[in-house]
Scaffold this active site. Structure first.
Site, short mmCIF file in Angstrom:
data_model
loop_
_atom_site.label_atom_id
_atom_site.label_comp_id
_atom_site.label_asym_id
_atom_site.label_seq_id
_atom_site.Cartn_x
_atom_site.Cartn_y
_atom_site.Cartn_z
N GLY A 115 4.86 24.91 -16.23
CA GLY A 115 4.39 25.29 -17.75
C GLY A 115 3.08 24.72 -17.95
O GLY A 115 2.74 23.47 -17.23
N ALA A 117 -1.71 22.14 -23.90
CA ALA A 117 -3.05 21.87 -24.28
C ALA A 117 -3.40 20.26 -23.82
O ALA A 117 -4.53 19.92 -23.16
CB ALA A 117 -3.20 21.72 -25.74
N ALA A 139 -0.94 18.77 -21.34
CA ALA A 139 -0.17 18.40 -20.19
C ALA A 139 0.34 19.53 -19.29
O ALA A 139 0.16 20.73 -19.82
CB ALA A 139 1.03 17.40 -20.22
N SER A 140 0.33 19.46 -18.24
CA SER A 140 1.16 20.40 -17.12
C SER A 140 2.25 19.69 -16.65
O SER A 140 2.59 18.74 -16.32
CB SER A 140 -0.03 20.69 -16.00
OG SER A 140 -1.27 21.26 -16.75
N VAL A 141 3.00 20.85 -16.55
CA VAL A 141 4.77 20.32 -15.89
C VAL A 141 4.79 21.09 -14.63
O VAL A 141 4.53 22.27 -14.32
CB VAL A 141 5.71 20.77 -16.81
CG1 VAL A 141 7.12 20.56 -16.17
CG2 VAL A 141 5.73 20.36 -18.19
N LYS A 180 5.88 15.79 -15.72
CA LYS A 180 4.79 16.17 -16.91
C LYS A 180 3.58 15.41 -16.78
O LYS A 180 3.66 14.07 -16.78
CB LYS A 180 5.37 15.95 -18.31
CG LYS A 180 4.44 16.71 -19.34
CD LYS A 180 5.20 16.57 -20.86
CE LYS A 180 4.18 17.14 -21.64
NZ LYS A 180 5.07 17.00 -23.06
N ASP A 224 7.48 21.12 -33.02
CA ASP A 224 6.90 22.25 -32.30
C ASP A 224 8.22 23.09 -31.60
O ASP A 224 8.25 23.22 -30.43
CB ASP A 224 6.04 21.80 -31.09
CG ASP A 224 5.19 23.07 -30.70
OD1 ASP A 224 5.20 23.93 -31.02
OD2 ASP A 224 4.65 22.58 -29.61
#
Length: 714
Positions: free
Chosen positions: A16, A19, A21-23, A38, A135
């Site tokens: 995933g 805005a 971070a990327s996992v 993450k 969120d």
């Protein structure tokens, strides 16, 4: 390849992206254990230091089975970027589950309840620790698949989370716009200056939108063109929504706003669960703080749903399967009232069968004593009131099937194929539900016919036994010479008695004939039911639909893969065009089978079921009348026995007086002695007593049978 001191991952294994971070899917270097890492990007470091540290602090504080676990915080070797090492959830996110074509119209009831239980438990843990997520959305709810295949959902992504008590406010704006509270949407999306502060209940709005999405497969508030294309109308829908409405749509450009106060007919949740869920959605999707529930009430109402047990009830008169949600500590009387709310059948008119046998529910006992039911093995409700079966309410899947555009557009073709496939899965579910309903209709009617046959056999046995005794009594003749002894009044009484006995015998004879005719009629109906059951079991329409879906799935997966490529070569494009043609043909074939083999047969079965139900009601009423006639015969027999006793007593008294007043004389022809005549009458009286006692016992049997066969009072 990227790594920290203990973990290793490849940038292709992306789970995933957001805005900041990327996992990625990663592995422990020593054990090989799968984890999720993450990795924060450059933009995340532009945030204030306290904001950067907030997610670490929140995750360290939380420890719950419905919160994704934080294992470690490490740094990459080269850039020394901070990395969160977290629990890996192999089932993807709730969003990925909902984007699957199988769930285009929402989750199944069992899966939705799992989502509800997990989200409520996770959010409750946040509130116990004074944390607001800010969120909550399907993309931030991860699915873990347990050892037995069960789903466990966990809240994740606490980048926007912060410590906040119930009475505290915040001014910063975070979240995903489709799930944002309208006040936050106004400032974050529309960029309108306003000085409003926000409290912890903004999470409730996001939860409401998420639960609606999970239940229906779509968002509750949709302007024409979509939420991202028409933001002003999106804001209007959420702020102008009437109190109690749970959804609003705009179907055409510049068209009016349409409000919904119930979940759509395509929703897969039962009406029983919808009745519990809709009030919760209505009260947390409120813009005005004074009208919106707080967390305490939200937790109380959702826990109330999750603590209930489900009793499956198939209404034979309506031909509808109901899910009745009650508490185990409730009484059966509460259950009967809940059934009445869903079926409009009063408690006194409700009769139940379970697994082929009448099921008597005592209103005062605990509901936990009700038999364990499933959708395949429900309680069968037989109502004394005859009505036209309404059957399954559904929307034709053909109305939800999009069409391919003529030109090759990989993204548009993928979206169209996904929509067609989703409608196809809905058609398959409906086809299975229709077939299952036919099985339940036939099974329930078969049980009712069996009970009526048993009632006929027992009533016929009772009637024939009574006739045998009456025939024996009427066939007993006393000597003609005895007529010289009784008085004319005694002779008249005996004659009336014999006339009453003959009438009684005639009534019972007619009852016997009626019962025999009823048995023949029930046997014919039973044969028709057995024939129809064999036809339903031999039906292969659902297998044909499944075959079309399997072939469509193969093409869909290819379209899903192709949309990620920048373009297709000439040969690949020609194959893609052929796949579009084949996909359309399969979808057309699927709908044809659904309409002609499923819907047509189902509607015909409802008509036939209504005819059979009327026949069964007529038979039940007829048996009730027969039972009343036999009961009346019992009363007549008792009266005859009493009259016979009086005649005998009077005869004995007269003979005793005659013997004392005059000595015996010699008659030209000997007459029977008074004691012989008395003995004969005494024997007749004994026989009539036996008849009366037997009929009285039989009447009690008929009264017990009447509880099943007779029509209850309204």
């Amino acid at each position: 390849m990227q790594s920290t001191a203990s973990y290793l991952w490849h940038t292709d294994d992306l789970l995933g992206q957001g805005a900041t971070a990327s996992v990625y899917k990663a592995r422990n270097k020593k054990s090989g254990e799968l984890v999720a890492v993450k990795v924060f990007n450059t933009a995340s470091y532009l945030r204030p230091r306290e904001v950067q540290e907030r997610e670490f602090e929140v995750l360290r504080k939380l420890n719950h089975q419905n919160i994704v676990k934080l294992f470690a915080v490490e740094e990459t070797g080269g850039s020394r970027q901070r990395v969160l090492v977290m629990e890996h959830c192999s089932g993807g996110s709730l969003l990925s589950v909902l984007e699957s074509p199988e769930n285009a119209f929402g989750l199944s009831e069992d899966e939705f309840l799992v989502v509800l239980r997990c989200v409520v438990a996770g959010v409750n843990h946040l509130r116990e620790n004074g944390v607001v997520h800010r969120d909550i959305k399907p993309g931030n709810i991860m699915r873990l698949v347990g050892r037995e295949g069960q789903s466990v959902y966990k809240l994740t992504d606490f980048g926007a989370a912060r410590q906040l008590l119930d009475d505290e406010k915040f001014v910063s704006v975070y979240g995903t716009e489709e799930y944002l509270h309208p006040d936050m949407y106004e400032r974050a999306v529309l960029r309108k200056p306003q000085q409003k502060t926000f409290g912890v209940t903004v999470d409730l709005w996001s939860i409401g939108v998420t639960l609606y999405h999970a239940a229906t497969g779509s968002l509750p508030f949709v302007p024409y063109g979509g939420p991202r294309r028409n933001k002003e109308i999106m804001y209007r829908i959420t702020t102008e929504k009437p109190s109690g409405a749970i959804a609003g749509t705009q179907r055409r450009e510049n068209g009016p706003l349409e409000w919904s106060y119930a979940l759509p007919v395509t929703c897969r949740l039962s009406m029983g669960l919808q009745g519990q869920l809709v009030p919760i959605l209505a009260n947390i999707l409120e813009v005005e703080p004074a009208k919106c529930w707080g967390f305490d009430q939200f937790f109380a109402e959702t826990s109330d749903i999750l603590q209930r047990i489900t009793v499956h009830v198939f209404s034979l008169s309506q031909a509808v399967l109901h899910h009745v949600y009650i508490h185990a500590h409730n009484t059966v009387a509460v259950f009967l009232e809940a059934v009445c709310e869903q079926t409009s059948v009063g408690p006194r008119q409700q009769e139940y069968f379970f697994e082929g046998h009448p099921c008597v529910l005592e209103p005062s006992v605990s509901a936990q004593h009700i038999a364990h039911t499933t959708a395949s093995s429900p309680l069968t409700l037989f109502s004394a009131a005859s009505e036209t079966p309404k059957g399954l309410a559904f929307r034709d899947p053909a109305l939800d099937i999009p069409k391919f555009i003529p030109k090759v557009d990989l993204q548009a073709d993928y979206n169209a194929a996904k929509g067609m496939l989703g409608a196809g899965y809905q058609a398959l579910r409906l086809a299975r539900a229709m077939l299952h309903a036919q099985e339940l209709m036939l099974r329930g009617l078969h049980w009712v016919v069996e009970v009526l046959q048993t009632t006929c056999r027992r009533t016929l046995e009772v009637t024939r036994t009574a006739l045998l005794f009456l025939s024996s009594s009427l066939g007993t003749e006393r000597p003609d010479s005895a007529a010289e002894t009784p008085t004319p009044q005694e002779l008249q009484g005996a004659a009336e008695l014999r006339s009453r006995l003959r009438t009684l015998a005639e009534v019972l004879s007619r009852c016997s004939q009626n019962i025999t005719e009823t048995q023949a009629s029930l046997s014919r109906l039973g044969a028709e039911l057995a024939k129809r059951q064999a036809q339903v079991h031999a039906d292969r329409s659902t297998q044909q639909i499944q075959c079309c879906l399997d072939k469509m799935n193969l093409i869909y997966k290819q379209f899903k893969k192709s949309r990620m490529s920048p373009g297709l070569g000439y040969n690949e494009e020609q194959i893609h065009k052929l796949d579009k043609v084949n996909f359309s043909h399969l979808a057309k074939r699927l709908l044809q089978v659904f309409q002609e083999d499923c819907v047509h047969k189902y509607q015909a079965s409802l008509v036939t079921h209504g005819k059979w139900m009327r026949e069964v009601h007529k038979t039940r009423n007829h048996l009730r009348l027969v039972g009343c006639s036999v009961a009346a015969c019992n009363t007549e027999a008792q009266g005859a026995q009493e009259s016979l006793s009086k005649i005998l007593d009077q005869l004995l008294q007269d003979k005793a007086k005659g013997a004392q007043a005059s000595p015996p004389s010699t008659a030209p022809h000997p007459s029977p002695a008074p004691q012989d005549l008395a003995l004969h009458m005494q024997e007749l009286c004994c026989e009539m007593k036996l008849v009366a006692f037997d009929l009285q016992d039989n009447n009690r049997i008929i009264e017990r049978l009447g509880k099943v066969t007779s029509v209850p009072d309204a």
